[in-house]
Design an enzyme around this catalytic site. Structure first.
Site, PDB file in Angstrom:
ATOM      1  N   GLY A 231      39.179  34.421  34.632  1.00  0.00           N
ATOM      2  CA  GLY A 231      39.616  35.426  33.373  1.00  0.00           C
ATOM      3  C   GLY A 231      38.983  36.472  33.456  1.00  0.00           C
ATOM      4  N   SER A 232      39.580  36.921  32.067  1.00  0.00           N
ATOM      5  CA  SER A 232      39.105  38.896  31.710  1.00  0.00           C
ATOM      6  C   SER A 232      37.584  38.324  31.941  1.00  0.00           C
ATOM      7  CB  SER A 232      39.583  38.797  30.739  1.00  0.00           C
ATOM      8  OG  SER A 232      40.878  38.500  30.724  1.00  0.00           O
ATOM      9  N   VAL A 233      36.758  37.279  31.681  1.00  0.00           N
ATOM     10  CA  VAL A 233      35.202  37.654  31.483  1.00  0.00           C
ATOM     11  C   VAL A 233      34.569  38.980  31.843  1.00  0.00           C
ATOM     12  CG1 VAL A 233      32.936  36.044  31.412  1.00  0.00           C
ATOM     13  CG2 VAL A 233      34.990  35.593  31.374  1.00  0.00           C
ATOM     14  N   THR A 234      34.702  39.278  33.192  1.00  0.00           N
ATOM     15  CA  THR A 234      34.190  40.314  33.423  1.00  0.00           C
ATOM     16  C   THR A 234      35.093  41.865  34.147  1.00  0.00           C
ATOM     17  OG1 THR A 234      34.876  39.614  36.008  1.00  0.00           O
ATOM     18  CG2 THR A 234      33.344  38.162  35.622  1.00  0.00           C
ATOM     19  N   LYS A 235      35.629  40.903  32.742  1.00  0.00           N
ATOM     20  CA  LYS A 235      36.202  42.860  33.169  1.00  0.00           C
ATOM     21  C   LYS A 235      35.592  44.400  33.373  1.00  0.00           C
ATOM     22  CE  LYS A 235      40.810  41.810  32.313  1.00  0.00           C
ATOM     23  NZ  LYS A 235      41.818  41.497  32.058  1.00  0.00           N
TER      24      LYS A 235
END
Length: 144
Positions: free
Chosen positions: A85-89
């Protein structure tokens, strides 16, 4: 032997032993040290996932640990896919800014400059568009 002399001897033995242990560990190849570290982490059951560590473009470690599906006993492999998901943005954005600072790329670069197999429809999309979610590229997570 006096207590003072005994204490000194024990302290000396511990110091020498510890020093030799650290020197031996430091002399071990980095890939061996990484494997030993990950084995210790997994032994405490504190990690499930895949790890890849590269140095100068060469893999030092590429392995899965623990389970992808504990209920069914499916082990992680080095190619297990994770929905992150958005964890690495925020990490990706920071990496882009570091690369820009080092003159390796610019946020105004077209993504086709860096992605050889990008579809033609992405021809006008810049890195800035991707970072600000204004590229117009559909989100794969909203697709069936």
């Amino acid at each position: 032997m006096s207590r003072r002399l005994l204490r000194f001897a024990l302290t000396l033995i511990v110091t020498i032993t510890t020093s030799l242990a650290f020197r031996a560990r430091a002399e071990a190849p980095l890939d061996t040290q990484l494997n030993q570290y990950m084995d210790a982490v997994v032994a405490t059951r504190d990690f499930n996932g895949s790890v890849a560590v590269f140095r100068d473009g060469k893999p030092l470690l590429s392995q899965g640990y623990g389970f992808a599906d504990l209920e069914h006993g499916v082990a992680n492999t080095r190619s297990t896919k994770f929905r992150i998901g958005s964890v690495t943005k925020q990490f990706t954005a920071m990496a882009i800014m570091i690369l820009q600072e080092r003159d390796r790329l610019s946020v105004s670069d077209l993504i086709t400059k860096h992605l050889d197999e990008a579809p033609e429809s992405w021809g006008d999309v810049t890195i800035h568009h991707l970072l600000t979610h204004t590229s117009g590229i559909a989100s794969y997570t909203s697709m069936p």
